[in-house]
Design a protein around this motif. Structure first.
Motif, mmCIF file in Angstrom:
data_model
loop_
_atom_site.group_PDB
_atom_site.id
_atom_site.type_symbol
_atom_site.label_atom_id
_atom_site.label_comp_id
_atom_site.label_asym_id
_atom_site.label_seq_id
_atom_site.Cartn_x
_atom_site.Cartn_y
_atom_site.Cartn_z
ATOM 1 N N SER A 107 38.899 56.149 25.135
ATOM 2 C CA SER A 107 39.001 57.017 26.315
ATOM 3 C C SER A 107 38.842 55.915 27.456
ATOM 4 O O SER A 107 39.409 56.128 28.623
ATOM 5 C CB SER A 107 37.753 57.764 26.307
ATOM 6 O OG SER A 107 36.483 57.241 26.295
ATOM 7 N N LEU A 108 38.068 54.731 27.089
ATOM 8 C CA LEU A 108 38.022 53.567 28.328
ATOM 9 C C LEU A 108 39.244 52.828 28.703
ATOM 10 O O LEU A 108 39.493 52.766 29.751
ATOM 11 C CB LEU A 108 36.971 52.504 27.925
ATOM 12 C CG LEU A 108 35.545 53.059 28.060
ATOM 13 C CD1 LEU A 108 34.623 51.981 27.419
ATOM 14 C CD2 LEU A 108 34.964 53.594 29.252
ATOM 15 N N ILE A 109 40.084 52.988 27.605
ATOM 16 C CA ILE A 109 41.318 52.213 27.519
ATOM 17 C C ILE A 109 42.333 53.295 28.501
ATOM 18 O O ILE A 109 42.951 52.913 29.474
ATOM 19 C CB ILE A 109 42.067 52.008 26.263
ATOM 20 C CG1 ILE A 109 41.105 50.675 25.753
ATOM 21 C CG2 ILE A 109 43.497 51.459 26.373
ATOM 22 C CD1 ILE A 109 41.772 50.560 24.348
ATOM 23 N N VAL A 110 42.296 54.508 28.078
ATOM 24 C CA VAL A 110 43.209 55.159 28.790
ATOM 25 C C VAL A 110 42.666 55.385 30.275
ATOM 26 O O VAL A 110 43.585 55.631 31.252
ATOM 27 C CB VAL A 110 43.245 56.793 27.885
ATOM 28 C CG1 VAL A 110 43.761 57.850 28.823
ATOM 29 C CG2 VAL A 110 43.898 56.800 26.809
ATOM 30 N N LEU A 111 41.196 55.768 30.532
ATOM 31 C CA LEU A 111 40.825 55.701 31.932
ATOM 32 C C LEU A 111 41.303 54.564 32.738
ATOM 33 O O LEU A 111 41.907 54.700 33.835
ATOM 34 C CB LEU A 111 39.464 55.838 31.700
ATOM 35 C CG LEU A 111 38.617 56.004 33.322
ATOM 36 C CD1 LEU A 111 39.177 57.137 33.868
ATOM 37 C CD2 LEU A 111 37.320 55.961 33.150
ATOM 38 N N GLY A 112 41.216 53.455 32.308
ATOM 39 C CA GLY A 112 41.668 52.163 32.933
ATOM 40 C C GLY A 112 43.073 52.158 33.132
ATOM 41 O O GLY A 112 43.578 51.687 34.234
ATOM 42 N N SER A 113 44.097 52.643 32.200
ATOM 43 C CA SER A 113 45.602 52.560 32.467
ATOM 44 C C SER A 113 45.741 53.605 33.670
ATOM 45 O O SER A 113 46.575 53.431 34.249
ATOM 46 C CB SER A 113 46.266 53.201 30.909
ATOM 47 O OG SER A 113 45.864 52.406 30.024
#
Length: 68
Positions: free
Chosen positions: A47-53
């Motif tokens: 979820s952190l990776i998707v949010l950053g993307s």
């Protein structure tokens, strides 16, 4: 040299419900790791990776659209 039957090296009878001893048994070879820890939550990291993307994509979208 006298001939010995193949069953000569097999241990005696085993009680019902017990596992007979075996050479190379892996029953206690690997101790269990304790539960928990930050690395055992892949959904959090995903979820952190998707949010950053999504944030980077929105930044470029606003720059192209003239919003910033």
């Amino acid at each position: 040299m006298p001939d010995t039957p193949a069953s000569a090296s097999v241990p005696g009878p085993v009680q019902p419900g017990e596992t007979p001893p075996a050479e190379g048994s892996t029953s206690s070879a690997h101790p269990e790791r304790p539960d928990g820890g930050i690395w055992e939550h892949p959904k959090l990291w995903l979820s952190l990776i998707v949010l950053g993307s999504v944030m980077v994509a929105l930044l470029f979208a606003f720059r192209v659209g003239g919003g910033l």
